[in-house]
Design a protein around this motif. Sequence first.
Motif, PDB file in Angstrom:
ATOM      1  N   GLU A 175      17.045   7.900   7.666  1.00 33.20           N
ATOM      2  CA  GLU A 175      17.406   7.460   6.327  1.00 33.20           C
ATOM      3  C   GLU A 175      16.240   7.736   5.398  1.00 33.20           C
ATOM      4  N   TYR A 176      16.565   8.115   4.175  1.00 32.45           N
ATOM      5  CA  TYR A 176      15.562   8.517   3.204  1.00 32.45           C
ATOM      6  C   TYR A 176      15.634   7.619   1.971  1.00 32.45           C
ATOM      7  N   CYS A 177      14.491   7.228   1.479  1.00 34.34           N
ATOM      8  CA  CYS A 177      14.436   6.367   0.297  1.00 34.34           C
ATOM      9  C   CYS A 177      13.499   6.993  -0.717  1.00 34.34           C
ATOM     10  N   SER A 178      13.948   7.134  -1.961  1.00 32.44           N
ATOM     11  CA  SER A 178      13.041   7.671  -2.972  1.00 32.44           C
ATOM     12  C   SER A 178      12.363   6.501  -3.666  1.00 32.44           C
ATOM     13  N   THR A 179      11.140   6.724  -4.141  1.00 33.93           N
ATOM     14  CA  THR A 179      10.427   5.613  -4.777  1.00 33.93           C
ATOM     15  C   THR A 179      11.054   5.210  -6.111  1.00 33.93           C
ATOM     16  N   GLU A 180      11.916   6.067  -6.669  1.00 35.69           N
ATOM     17  CA  GLU A 180      12.580   5.695  -7.929  1.00 35.69           C
ATOM     18  C   GLU A 180      13.675   4.651  -7.683  1.00 35.69           C
ATOM     19  N   GLU A 181      14.295   4.741  -6.508  1.00 37.57           N
ATOM     20  CA  GLU A 181      15.364   3.791  -6.200  1.00 37.57           C
ATOM     21  C   GLU A 181      14.993   3.078  -4.917  1.00 37.57           C
ATOM     22  N   LEU A 182      14.097   2.140  -5.052  1.00 36.99           N
ATOM     23  CA  LEU A 182      13.380   1.604  -3.914  1.00 36.99           C
ATOM     24  C   LEU A 182      14.219   1.054  -2.773  1.00 36.99           C
ATOM     25  N   TRP A 183      15.280   0.337  -3.089  1.00 39.38           N
ATOM     26  CA  TRP A 183      16.002  -0.342  -2.008  1.00 39.38           C
ATOM     27  C   TRP A 183      17.180   0.472  -1.499  1.00 39.38           C
ATOM     28  N   TYR A 184      17.391   1.672  -2.030  1.00 40.76           N
ATOM     29  CA  TYR A 184      18.532   2.472  -1.604  1.00 40.76           C
ATOM     30  C   TYR A 184      18.135   3.500  -0.554  1.00 40.76           C
ATOM     31  N   TRP A 185      18.735   3.410   0.628  1.00 39.05           N
ATOM     32  CA  TRP A 185      18.427   4.328   1.725  1.00 39.05           C
ATOM     33  C   TRP A 185      19.609   5.245   1.953  1.00 39.05           C
ATOM     34  N   GLU A 186      19.370   6.536   1.822  1.00 39.19           N
ATOM     35  CA  GLU A 186      20.424   7.525   2.013  1.00 39.19           C
ATOM     36  C   GLU A 186      20.381   8.052   3.445  1.00 39.19           C
ATOM     37  N   LYS A 187      21.556   8.067   4.085  1.00 40.31           N
ATOM     38  CA  LYS A 187      21.617   8.539   5.467  1.00 40.31           C
ATOM     39  C   LYS A 187      21.575  10.075   5.508  1.00 40.31           C
ATOM     40  N   VAL A 188      20.715  10.629   6.344  1.00 40.55           N
ATOM     41  CA  VAL A 188      20.604  12.079   6.475  1.00 40.55           C
ATOM     42  C   VAL A 188      20.870  12.457   7.932  1.00 40.55           C
ATOM     43  N   ASP A 189      21.853  13.322   8.134  1.00 39.23           N
ATOM     44  CA  ASP A 189      22.322  13.676   9.484  1.00 39.23           C
ATOM     45  C   ASP A 189      21.729  14.978   9.991  1.00 39.23           C
ATOM     46  N   ILE A 190      20.610  15.378   9.454  1.00 40.79           N
ATOM     47  CA  ILE A 190      20.039  16.687   9.773  1.00 40.79           C
ATOM     48  C   ILE A 190      18.789  16.510  10.632  1.00 40.79           C
ATOM     49  N   GLN A 196       0.821  -1.198   0.000  1.00 38.63           N
ATOM     50  CA  GLN A 196       0.000   0.000   0.000  1.00 38.63           C
ATOM     51  C   GLN A 196       0.856   1.249   0.000  1.00 38.63           C
ATOM     52  N   HIS A 197       1.900   1.204   0.802  1.00 42.76           N
ATOM     53  CA  HIS A 197       2.747   2.384   0.937  1.00 42.76           C
ATOM     54  C   HIS A 197       4.202   1.971   0.868  1.00 42.76           C
ATOM     55  N   PHE A 198       4.995   2.742   0.175  1.00 41.31           N
ATOM     56  CA  PHE A 198       6.432   2.610   0.298  1.00 41.31           C
ATOM     57  C   PHE A 198       6.903   3.646   1.305  1.00 41.31           C
ATOM     58  N   PRO A 199       7.495   3.212   2.420  1.00 45.61           N
ATOM     59  CA  PRO A 199       7.968   4.200   3.393  1.00 45.61           C
ATOM     60  C   PRO A 199       9.084   5.030   2.773  1.00 45.61           C
ATOM     61  N   THR A 200       9.122   6.318   3.037  1.00 44.11           N
ATOM     62  CA  THR A 200      10.186   7.143   2.477  1.00 44.11           C
ATOM     63  C   THR A 200      11.216   7.503   3.533  1.00 44.11           C
ATOM     64  N   ILE A 201      10.835   7.374   4.813  1.00 45.27           N
ATOM     65  CA  ILE A 201      11.745   7.748   5.896  1.00 45.27           C
ATOM     66  C   ILE A 201      11.762   6.637   6.933  1.00 45.27           C
ATOM     67  N   ARG A 202      12.953   6.325   7.426  1.00 42.47           N
ATOM     68  CA  ARG A 202      13.033   5.393   8.545  1.00 42.47           C
ATOM     69  C   ARG A 202      14.143   5.847   9.480  1.00 42.47           C
ATOM     70  N   ALA A 203      14.037   5.483  10.747  1.00 40.37           N
ATOM     71  CA  ALA A 203      15.047   5.869  11.727  1.00 40.37           C
ATOM     72  C   ALA A 203      15.095   4.826  12.826  1.00 40.37           C
ATOM     73  N   LYS A 204      16.234   4.791  13.525  1.00 39.42           N
ATOM     74  CA  LYS A 204      16.388   3.798  14.593  1.00 39.42           C
ATOM     75  C   LYS A 204      15.759   4.273  15.893  1.00 39.42           C
ATOM     76  N   GLY A 205      15.494   5.570  15.996  1.00 39.05           N
ATOM     77  CA  GLY A 205      14.841   6.118  17.174  1.00 39.05           C
ATOM     78  C   GLY A 205      14.144   7.402  16.768  1.00 39.05           C
ATOM     79  N   TYR A 206      13.233   7.870  17.606  1.00 38.50           N
ATOM     80  CA  TYR A 206      12.517   9.102  17.276  1.00 38.50           C
ATOM     81  C   TYR A 206      11.985   9.705  18.555  1.00 38.50           C
ATOM     82  N   SER A 207      11.511  10.920  18.470  1.00 34.87           N
ATOM     83  CA  SER A 207      10.812  11.535  19.590  1.00 34.87           C
ATOM     84  C   SER A 207       9.458  12.026  19.117  1.00 34.87           C
ATOM     85  N   LEU A 208       8.547  12.061  20.068  1.00 32.75           N
ATOM     86  CA  LEU A 208       7.305  12.755  19.813  1.00 32.75           C
ATOM     87  C   LEU A 208       7.440  14.102  20.514  1.00 32.75           C
TER      88      LEU A 208
END
Length: 199
Positions: free
Chosen positions: A84-99, A47-59
């Motif tokens: 980490e960010y994944c674009s739907t064009e490159e489905l299995w590639y997750w780019e690390k974002v330090d921001i 149903q959805h391709f996740p675009t963002i994932r992280a090992k921890g988060y805050s609310l």
Amino acid sequence: MINRININVPFSEKDEAKKRGAKWDAKNKTWYIIEGTNLNNFDRWIQHFPTIRAKGYSLAETEMSCWKCKKQTLVYAIFLEEYEYCSTEELWYWEKVDIPSFVSYVDHLDYMAAAHIKSISKNSYYLDYSKHMNTKYYLNHCSNCNMKQGDFSVHEDNPGKGFCISNIEQLKKIKFYKYYESIELIGETSINSVLIDFF
Ligand SMILES: [Zn+2]
């Protein structure tokens, strides 16, 4: 993290999904497939391709005045120190974002995070229809009058208010509930220099 995609399998189709190679994640109560799996076998359940994932988060929780009744209400947002960010064009590639970033326009959240957010926000931040965006996403609702508080107002249009961070004092008033567990979502991140200096 393993590269994986969560899939949405109705209970009655679980044996079929398992036969095709789907795996069960008991903790997050979801079926998933891992990198290299032929997606065509799983079309009907993706149903959805996740675009963002992280090992921890805050609310994050802060106070803001409701645009409608003008009374103070609590508003919520997911905050990520890194992700980490994944674009739907490159489905299995997750780019690390330090921001570090608050996440706006969240329209999909995994099961565990959704449960935490429901409990902390006393069910005031949930999937609802936005006329402005013409779609559903996780919207804050005023605790006094229940009016929707759109992300344009909470995240973009009110410098110094809500999560439109313009100074360090504003940031220090925000309460962070931290979760040391992974999260997957679809939403938008942004770049803010106050956040970058602080975290
Ligand atoms: Zn209100």
